[in-house]
Design an enzyme around this catalytic site. Structure first.
Site, PDB file in Angstrom:
ATOM      1  N   VAL A  99      -0.870 -17.744   8.354  1.00 34.10           N
ATOM      2  CA  VAL A  99      -0.845 -16.981   7.110  1.00 34.10           C
ATOM      3  C   VAL A  99      -2.052 -17.415   6.294  1.00 34.10           C
ATOM      4  O   VAL A  99      -2.427 -18.591   6.288  1.00 34.10           O
ATOM      5  CB  VAL A  99       0.459 -17.226   6.321  1.00 34.10           C
ATOM      6  CG1 VAL A  99       0.423 -16.511   4.973  1.00 34.10           C
ATOM      7  CG2 VAL A  99       1.671 -16.769   7.130  1.00 34.10           C
ATOM      8  N   CYS A 100      -2.663 -16.462   5.622  1.00 31.23           N
ATOM      9  CA  CYS A 100      -3.801 -16.721   4.757  1.00 31.23           C
ATOM     10  C   CYS A 100      -4.916 -17.399   5.576  1.00 31.23           C
ATOM     11  O   CYS A 100      -5.236 -16.950   6.675  1.00 31.23           O
ATOM     12  CB  CYS A 100      -3.362 -17.557   3.561  1.00 31.23           C
ATOM     13  SG  CYS A 100      -4.497 -17.540   2.160  1.00 31.23           S
ATOM     14  N   ALA A 101      -5.487 -18.487   5.061  1.00 35.93           N
ATOM     15  CA  ALA A 101      -6.602 -19.142   5.752  1.00 35.93           C
ATOM     16  C   ALA A 101      -6.149 -20.093   6.848  1.00 35.93           C
ATOM     17  O   ALA A 101      -6.977 -20.785   7.442  1.00 35.93           O
ATOM     18  CB  ALA A 101      -7.476 -19.889   4.749  1.00 35.93           C
ATOM     19  N   GLY A 132      -0.895 -13.263   9.076  1.00 37.18           N
ATOM     20  CA  GLY A 132      -0.678 -12.597   7.799  1.00 37.18           C
ATOM     21  C   GLY A 132      -1.886 -12.768   6.911  1.00 37.18           C
ATOM     22  O   GLY A 132      -2.649 -13.735   7.050  1.00 37.18           O
ATOM     23  N   GLY A 133      -2.073 -11.847   5.994  1.00 39.98           N
ATOM     24  CA  GLY A 133      -3.167 -11.956   5.036  1.00 39.98           C
ATOM     25  C   GLY A 133      -2.895 -13.034   4.002  1.00 39.98           C
ATOM     26  O   GLY A 133      -2.193 -14.003   4.265  1.00 39.98           O
TER      27      GLY A 133
END
Length: 240
Positions: A103-105, A152-153
């Site tokens: 998720v994310c970075a 996920g972003g």
């Protein structure tokens, strides 16, 4: 459905953005027969990027084989991304997991461990271009599934991501019931996204984030250098 427990690991580390993994955790912990492992080197509190203390439950050494490994991001990524123990753990348990996820970075940490080469991936919008350095293919979507890689972003996308993974693990009926039970029906108070934000606001945020973005890129290069150095002796041995 199999009686075998579903082993799910979520990486903790100092300076993490906790919602990256606590959002999915809220979904995963309610899956039938799920066993959740909150992973770090030691069983001791780690503090998130905004000061929330979090307690791991399972060390790297005691982690079982996983069905799902989930890695979030956060400013602490700069410090831990090229950590030898963490890279080895991600390659070991991530490489053998049924689903390797981020998720994310967190995707950048997987990339730094050599686990995203040739895979499509989401990421936070400020950092998504850095995926190319790891041979990954940036995709501007909320959730991306590419074979057994699921990403996920940025930050809140982890909740959408959690339901998607839940459906793959236990079926859509289970995921739909959980979504209803958790009353997931987002109504953002402001209609503002990367797609519709005023250009001047995007430019302002990008300018303010330049030091952070550069730090993350430098951490990624250090991780890649360590990865390549670790692979070289194996390659030379095989040739010999």
């Amino acid at each position: 459905m199999s009686d075998k427990p579903i082993q799910i690991g979520l990486l903790f580390f100092p300076g993490m953005t906790q919602l990256d993994v606590t959002g999915p955790f809220e979904v995963f912990a309610r899956l039938p027969n799920a066993r959740i492992h909150l992973l770090w080197k030691r069983i001791e509190p780690v503090v998130s990027d905004v000061g929330l203390p979090l307690m791991p439950t399972t060390t790297f050494a005691d982690c079982p084989d996983l069905d799902v490994l989930c890695v979030g991001g956060g400013p602490g990524q700069v410090t831990v991304m090229d950590d030898d123990d963490l890279q080895a753990f991600l390659r070991d348990k991530g490489g053998s997991a049924r689903y390797l996820t981020s998720v994310c970075a967190g995707c950048l940490m997987l990339g730094g461990a050599g686990l995203l080469d040739g895979y499509r991936s989401a990421c936070h919008w400020l950092l998504i271009d850095q995926l190319k350095a790891f041979g990954a293919i940036p995709v501007d979507q909320r959730v991306v599934v590419d074979r057994n890689r699921i990403s996920g972003g940025g930050v809140t996308a982890g909740i959408d991501f959690g339901f998607k993974v839940a459906a793959l693990l236990c079926g859509e009926d289970v995921a739909r019931r959980l979504q209803l039970f958790l009353e997931y029906q987002p109504e953002p108070p402001f209609d503002i996204t990367v797609q519709n934000a005023p250009p001047e606001l995007l430019a302002e945020i990008r300018a303010a984030a330049v030091p952070m973005v550069r730090e993350r890129a430098a951490a990624g290069q250090r991780a890649l250098a360590k990865l390549r150095a670790s692979e070289r002796p194996r390659t030379e041995k095989a040739i010999a």
